[in-house]
Design a protein around this motif. Structure first.
Motif, PDB file in Angstrom:
ATOM      1  N   ALA A  14       0.843  -1.195   0.000  1.00 34.96           N
ATOM      2  CA  ALA A  14       0.000   0.000   0.000  1.00 34.96           C
ATOM      3  C   ALA A  14       0.874   1.239   0.000  1.00 34.96           C
ATOM      4  N   VAL A  15       0.524   2.218  -0.817  1.00 35.01           N
ATOM      5  CA  VAL A  15       1.209   3.513  -0.820  1.00 35.01           C
ATOM      6  C   VAL A  15       0.251   4.516  -0.187  1.00 35.01           C
ATOM      7  N   VAL A  16       0.499   4.858   1.075  1.00 36.13           N
ATOM      8  CA  VAL A  16      -0.380   5.769   1.807  1.00 36.13           C
ATOM      9  C   VAL A  16       0.093   7.192   1.520  1.00 36.13           C
ATOM     10  N   ARG A  21      -0.286  13.620  -8.848  1.00 32.32           N
ATOM     11  CA  ARG A  21       0.237  14.969  -9.059  1.00 32.32           C
ATOM     12  C   ARG A  21       1.670  14.898  -9.570  1.00 32.32           C
ATOM     13  N   GLU A  22       1.920  15.586 -10.666  1.00 29.87           N
ATOM     14  CA  GLU A  22       3.230  15.561 -11.305  1.00 29.87           C
ATOM     15  C   GLU A  22       4.291  16.079 -10.336  1.00 29.87           C
ATOM     16  N   GLY A  23       5.402  15.343 -10.232  1.00 30.99           N
ATOM     17  CA  GLY A  23       6.521  15.759  -9.390  1.00 30.99           C
ATOM     18  C   GLY A  23       6.402  15.373  -7.940  1.00 30.99           C
ATOM     19  N   ALA A  24       5.288  14.752  -7.543  1.00 24.60           N
ATOM     20  CA  ALA A  24       5.093  14.381  -6.140  1.00 24.60           C
ATOM     21  C   ALA A  24       5.795  13.063  -5.831  1.00 24.60           C
ATOM     22  N   VAL A  25       6.297  12.939  -4.605  1.00 18.39           N
ATOM     23  CA  VAL A  25       6.968  11.706  -4.175  1.00 18.39           C
ATOM     24  C   VAL A  25       5.988  10.540  -4.198  1.00 18.39           C
ATOM     25  N   GLY A  26       4.744  10.792  -3.790  1.00 11.81           N
ATOM     26  CA  GLY A  26       3.737   9.733  -3.780  1.00 11.81           C
ATOM     27  C   GLY A  26       3.467   9.181  -5.173  1.00 11.81           C
ATOM     28  N   ARG A  27       3.589  10.001  -6.171  1.00 12.88           N
ATOM     29  CA  ARG A  27       3.423   9.529  -7.554  1.00 12.88           C
ATOM     30  C   ARG A  27       4.644   8.716  -7.989  1.00 12.88           C
ATOM     31  N   ALA A  28       5.840   9.205  -7.656  1.00  8.86           N
ATOM     32  CA  ALA A  28       7.063   8.514  -8.078  1.00  8.86           C
ATOM     33  C   ALA A  28       7.118   7.095  -7.510  1.00  8.86           C
ATOM     34  N   ILE A  29       6.745   6.945  -6.250  1.00  8.97           N
ATOM     35  CA  ILE A  29       6.773   5.615  -5.636  1.00  8.97           C
ATOM     36  C   ILE A  29       5.750   4.701  -6.302  1.00  8.97           C
ATOM     37  N   LEU A  30       4.555   5.222  -6.554  1.00 10.41           N
ATOM     38  CA  LEU A  30       3.526   4.401  -7.187  1.00 10.41           C
ATOM     39  C   LEU A  30       3.957   3.991  -8.599  1.00 10.41           C
ATOM     40  N   GLU A  31       4.567   4.913  -9.331  1.00  6.10           N
ATOM     41  CA  GLU A  31       5.050   4.572 -10.669  1.00  6.10           C
ATOM     42  C   GLU A  31       6.136   3.494 -10.604  1.00  6.10           C
ATOM     43  N   ASN A  32       7.056   3.622  -9.651  1.00  6.35           N
ATOM     44  CA  ASN A  32       8.126   2.626  -9.533  1.00  6.35           C
ATOM     45  C   ASN A  32       7.574   1.258  -9.168  1.00  6.35           C
ATOM     46  N   PRO A  46      -7.560   9.695   0.677  1.00  3.22           N
ATOM     47  CA  PRO A  46      -8.987  10.012   0.795  1.00  3.22           C
ATOM     48  C   PRO A  46      -9.477  11.013  -0.255  1.00  3.22           C
ATOM     49  N   ASN A  47      -8.559  11.659  -0.965  1.00  2.08           N
ATOM     50  CA  ASN A  47      -8.942  12.684  -1.945  1.00  2.08           C
ATOM     51  C   ASN A  47      -8.909  12.186  -3.383  1.00  2.08           C
ATOM     52  N   ARG A  48      -8.708  10.884  -3.581  1.00  6.10           N
ATOM     53  CA  ARG A  48      -8.645  10.333  -4.935  1.00  6.10           C
ATOM     54  C   ARG A  48      -9.492   9.068  -5.013  1.00  6.10           C
ATOM     55  N   GLU A  49     -10.115   8.852  -6.177  1.00  4.72           N
ATOM     56  CA  GLU A  49     -10.830   7.600  -6.415  1.00  4.72           C
ATOM     57  C   GLU A  49      -9.961   6.626  -7.189  1.00  4.72           C
ATOM     58  N   THR A  50      -9.139   7.170  -8.066  1.00  3.73           N
ATOM     59  CA  THR A  50      -8.143   6.357  -8.780  1.00  3.73           C
ATOM     60  C   THR A  50      -6.839   7.139  -8.842  1.00  3.73           C
ATOM     61  N   VAL A  51      -5.735   6.404  -8.909  1.00  4.97           N
ATOM     62  CA  VAL A  51      -4.428   7.028  -9.073  1.00  4.97           C
ATOM     63  C   VAL A  51      -3.650   6.223 -10.096  1.00  4.97           C
ATOM     64  N   LEU A  52      -3.331   6.860 -11.198  1.00  8.46           N
ATOM     65  CA  LEU A  52      -2.550   6.223 -12.262  1.00  8.46           C
ATOM     66  C   LEU A  52      -3.140   4.875 -12.679  1.00  8.46           C
ATOM     67  N   GLY A  53      -4.456   4.852 -12.775  1.00  3.97           N
ATOM     68  CA  GLY A  53      -5.141   3.656 -13.230  1.00  3.97           C
ATOM     69  C   GLY A  53      -5.441   2.632 -12.157  1.00  3.97           C
ATOM     70  N   HIS A  54      -4.984   2.851 -10.922  1.00  2.00           N
ATOM     71  CA  HIS A  54      -5.258   1.939  -9.812  1.00  2.00           C
ATOM     72  C   HIS A  54      -6.449   2.459  -9.008  1.00  2.00           C
ATOM     73  N   GLU A  55      -7.316   1.565  -8.561  1.00  2.00           N
ATOM     74  CA  GLU A  55      -8.368   1.968  -7.635  1.00  2.00           C
ATOM     75  C   GLU A  55      -7.735   2.464  -6.344  1.00  2.00           C
ATOM     76  N   CYS A  56      -8.207   3.631  -5.874  1.00  6.79           N
ATOM     77  CA  CYS A  56      -7.630   4.257  -4.689  1.00  6.79           C
ATOM     78  C   CYS A  56      -8.619   4.159  -3.526  1.00  6.79           C
ATOM     79  N   TYR A  57      -8.083   3.907  -2.322  1.00  5.72           N
ATOM     80  CA  TYR A  57      -8.933   3.710  -1.149  1.00  5.72           C
ATOM     81  C   TYR A  57      -8.739   4.862  -0.183  1.00  5.72           C
ATOM     82  N   PRO A  58      -9.827   5.245   0.514  1.00  7.04           N
ATOM     83  CA  PRO A  58      -9.734   6.407   1.410  1.00  7.04           C
ATOM     84  C   PRO A  58      -8.873   6.151   2.645  1.00  7.04           C
ATOM     85  N   ASP A  59      -8.794   4.919   3.092  1.00  2.00           N
ATOM     86  CA  ASP A  59      -7.973   4.587   4.258  1.00  2.00           C
ATOM     87  C   ASP A  59      -7.630   3.107   4.216  1.00  2.00           C
TER      88      ASP A  59
END
Length: 698
Positions: A14-16, A21-32, A46-59
């Protein structure tokens, strides 16, 4: 704290704090993680429903169960997130977020609370302030670095995330592979010792390497590393120095045994091969991960170039290795197979027109020699030598003899393809022949680590309560030192001292002197005056009739020198025959990381000038105590040099071990200075003593 296998081989991560968001550490880790990882990737935000094509969970409570959580939320949210992780039953956590002890008092408070939460939920936490972790076994890159490691047998930890990104970029270019990579960050929970233990149990880790700026719990690191290095080599670069050695020391021991020396000694006792540079770190790792350890220090050099052969010979001379002396049979074999112009003595110069077959014949003959433990093949490019063919014959010849071989194929692009052939067979190639020798040297040093003999520290029958009562005298004093008035501290632990005592009036001094055979030694007793001889505070060979006057004179000298000094009286002590004895020093300085650092060396007034001393981290056994004596350049004096009667080294060894037990039993002892410890033919006796105590630890 549980085992760390799932930290490196999770089925799901899980990437909490994941974001697109371009340039964010949270994006770089998910991409890697989304590239190459065999398991499931679960974004939590909690502010996203999907991130880079992955279903995103609020908690995490509403997310699928995962084996590893990577935390990239803002610092104020980390502690709340860590509790949520603990409540959901996740055991392994990587905290990427910075803003903890590296930022000041508020960050330090936050980090203390992080440790408390980790302890409450029994969490394995990497970081905070970490670049992340990698595991090539499952294709996991849980970092925000730009490079992923290629697969190999090196497990790598670093206290610097930037060091990892630079190393991986370079290592990928060199095709150096890794098993696991860990950015330690602030080491709030998991530290170097935890990873040493984990990788020591991992059969796929061939060598452990690291870049460290400090070592937490140095004594525990030594114990763990000693076990691991029986099978898995450890190579470390240690940078930086603590300020412990810069503080004004109150004893000879403290002045000599500074913190960097503690690291040097502690790493050696741990069985760690220490590298002085990044280049050495990987030169050593490449040799240790692919080659067998040599049976001897003797090296054969085979070359087609005279100059590089000489450079290689010089490098061997600068190392712990030695140039092999060939047998007559080997010399005859080389003479028969090589041109008349060749040099058959080590280094073997097979001259510039040599092809791969000539290299093969010379190397085969050299490796067959029982006097040869390893070999270096040094080559310069020529029109008649194909490096691809040379690589193949080196591999074939090495396989026949099962001895370590390294190469120095000097060149650029010409050496690239042959390097791959060598690398696949575990043979490292270096451009510089000196680096090739350095790799073999690391192998020989590791062989010595595996062959070392160790014994458990002896446990002597001592009077621990008596020692405690003596140390507690400092609580009633203005300072925190004990001196010669507390020689009974040594007696409580069985370290012999001359007959005598501290008295506080001239008449008592005279009566005590009359009860001692022969003339006496008299010394001012003051915890505030460390170097008594410097102020005339010592009188030797005092007859009974002059003892009372000597007492008055010593007290007057002390008062004139330091009017505010606490004067406890004068020590009246049996006079020893120093002509047939050797004055040594025995001491301890407590290092912040490694704990009690024992010191032994030539004693008396010259100790700080000659600095001929050896050190070990306590507790130690008999073998290491004897090694401490042997390491001192002046040790022949104890053995009876120049017609002197040998000293009782067994008594010195026992005194070292007894001091080791004393300072291990009482962490409140900060420094001990026994100078001199007089080693004579019959015994070893402590003549003088300074002890510094942390009263809050008593």
């Amino acid at each position: 704290m549980g085992r760390l296998s799932e930290l490196f081989e999770p089925d799901s991560v899980a990437v909490v704090g994941a974001t697109d968001r371009e340039g964010a550490v949270g994006r770089a880790i998910l991409e890697n993680l989304s590239t190459g990882f065999a398991g499931e990737v679960v974004p939590v935000n909690p502010n996203r429903e999907t991130v880079l094509g992955h279903e995103c969970y609020p908690d995490l409570e509403r997310a699928p169960a995962v084996d590893l959580a990577v935390v990239v939320v803002p610092p104020p949210v980390v502690l709340e997130t860590l509790r949520e992780i603990g409540e959901t039953g996740i055991e392994n956590v990587v905290v990427i977020t910075a803003g903890f002890s590296e930022t000041g008092s508020e960050g330090a408070r936050r980090e203390r609370e992080l440790r408390e939460i980790a302890e409450e939920y029994d969490l394995n936490v990497v970081g905070p302030n970490s670049l992340g972790i990698m595991s090539t076994a499952v294709g996991m890159n849980a970092t925000f670095g730009p490079e992923r490691a290629i697969e190999g047998g090196i497990s790598f930890m670093s206290q610097s995330g930037a060091f990892i990104t630079a190393v991986l970029d370079w290592a990928n270019d060199q095709e150096i592979g890794f098993r696991d990579v860990v950015s330690l960050g602030n080491k709030s929970v998991l530290a170097e010792t935890d990873f040493v233990r984990q990788w020591g149990e991992d059969p796929e880790t061939e060598v452990i390497i690291g870049y460290l700026e400090d070592i937490d719990e140095g004594a525990e690191f030594i114990r763990a590393s000693r076990d691991v290095t029986d099978d898995t080599p450890i190579v470390l670069v240690k940078s930086g120095r603590t300020d412990a050695g810069a503080h004004a020391a109150s004893s000879h021991t403290g002045a000599i045994a500074g913190s960097e020396r503690a690291y040097e000694t502690g790493l050696e006792q741990a069985g760690v091969v220490r590298a002085r540079s990044v280049q050495e770190l990987f030169d050593y790792a490449r040799a240790l991960s692919g080659l067998p350890v040599p049976e001897s220090e003797s090296v054969a050099v085979v070359t087609n170039a005279g100059g590089p052969g000489v450079l290689t010979t010089d490098a061997v001379g600068d190392s712990t290795l030695e140039m092999a002396s060939f047998t007559e049979e080997t010399l005859e074999g080389l003479s028969e197979s090589l041109p008349e112009e060749a040099n058959v003595y080590n280094p073997v110069d097979i001259i510039g027109d040599a092809d791969a077959d000539r290299f093969a014949e010379a190397l085969d003959t050299a490796l067959a020699d029982p006097n040869v433990g390893s070999a270096v093949v040094v080559s310069a490019p020529t029109a008649v030598l194909a490096y691809e063919d040379l690589a193949e014959v080196v591999v074939e010849t090495r396989d026949r003899h099962e001895k370590p071989v390294v190469t120095a194929m000097m060149g650029g692009q010409r050496a690239r393809a042959p390097e791959a052939t060598l690398r696949e067979s575990g043979i490292p190639n270096y451009f510089d022949p000196a680096r090739a020798v350095s790799g073999l040297d690391a192998l020989a040093r590791y062989r010595d680590v595996r062959r070392r003999s160790r014994d458990d520290p002896a446990t002597f029958d001592v009077d621990r309560e008596r020692a405690r009562r003596i140390l507690e005298r400092t609580k009633s004093r203005s300072g925190n030192q004990l001196g010669i008035e507390s020689m009974d501290l040594l007696e409580a632990y069985g370290i012999p001292t001359p007959e005598g005592a501290v008295v506080d009036d001239p008449e008592s001094a005279r009566e005590l002197a009359e009860s001692i055979d022969g003339d006496v030694v008299m010394k001012i007793a003051s915890p505030d005056i460390a170097h008594k001889s410097d102020i005339g505070g010592v009188k030797v060979d005092v007859p009974d009739a002059e003892v009372a006057d000597a007492y008055e004179d010593l007290i007057a000298r002390a008062r004139n020198y330091q009017p505010d000094a606490q004067i406890l009286g004068v020590q009246v002590q049996e006079s020893l025959d120093l002509d047939g004895s050797t004055e040594t020093i025995l001491g301890m300085n407590r290092d912040p990381q490694f704990g009690p650092l024992l010191l032994f060396g030539l004693g008396g007034i010259f100790v700080e000038i000659l600095e001929d001393t050896s050190v070990r981290v306590a507790p130690i056994g008999e073998t290491e105590a004897r090694d401490m004596i042997d390491d001192v350049k002046a040790s022949p004096l104890l053995a009876g040099a120049r017609g002197r009667e040998p000293a009782n080294t067994d008594a010195v060894v026992e005194a070292i071990q007894r001091l080791s037990q004393l300072v291990t039993d009482f962490p409140a002892i900060l420094e001990v200075d026994i100078n001199p410890l007089v080693a004579g033919p019959d015994d070893a006796r402590a003549i003088d003593l300074v002890v510094t105590v942390d009263t809050e630890e008593l």
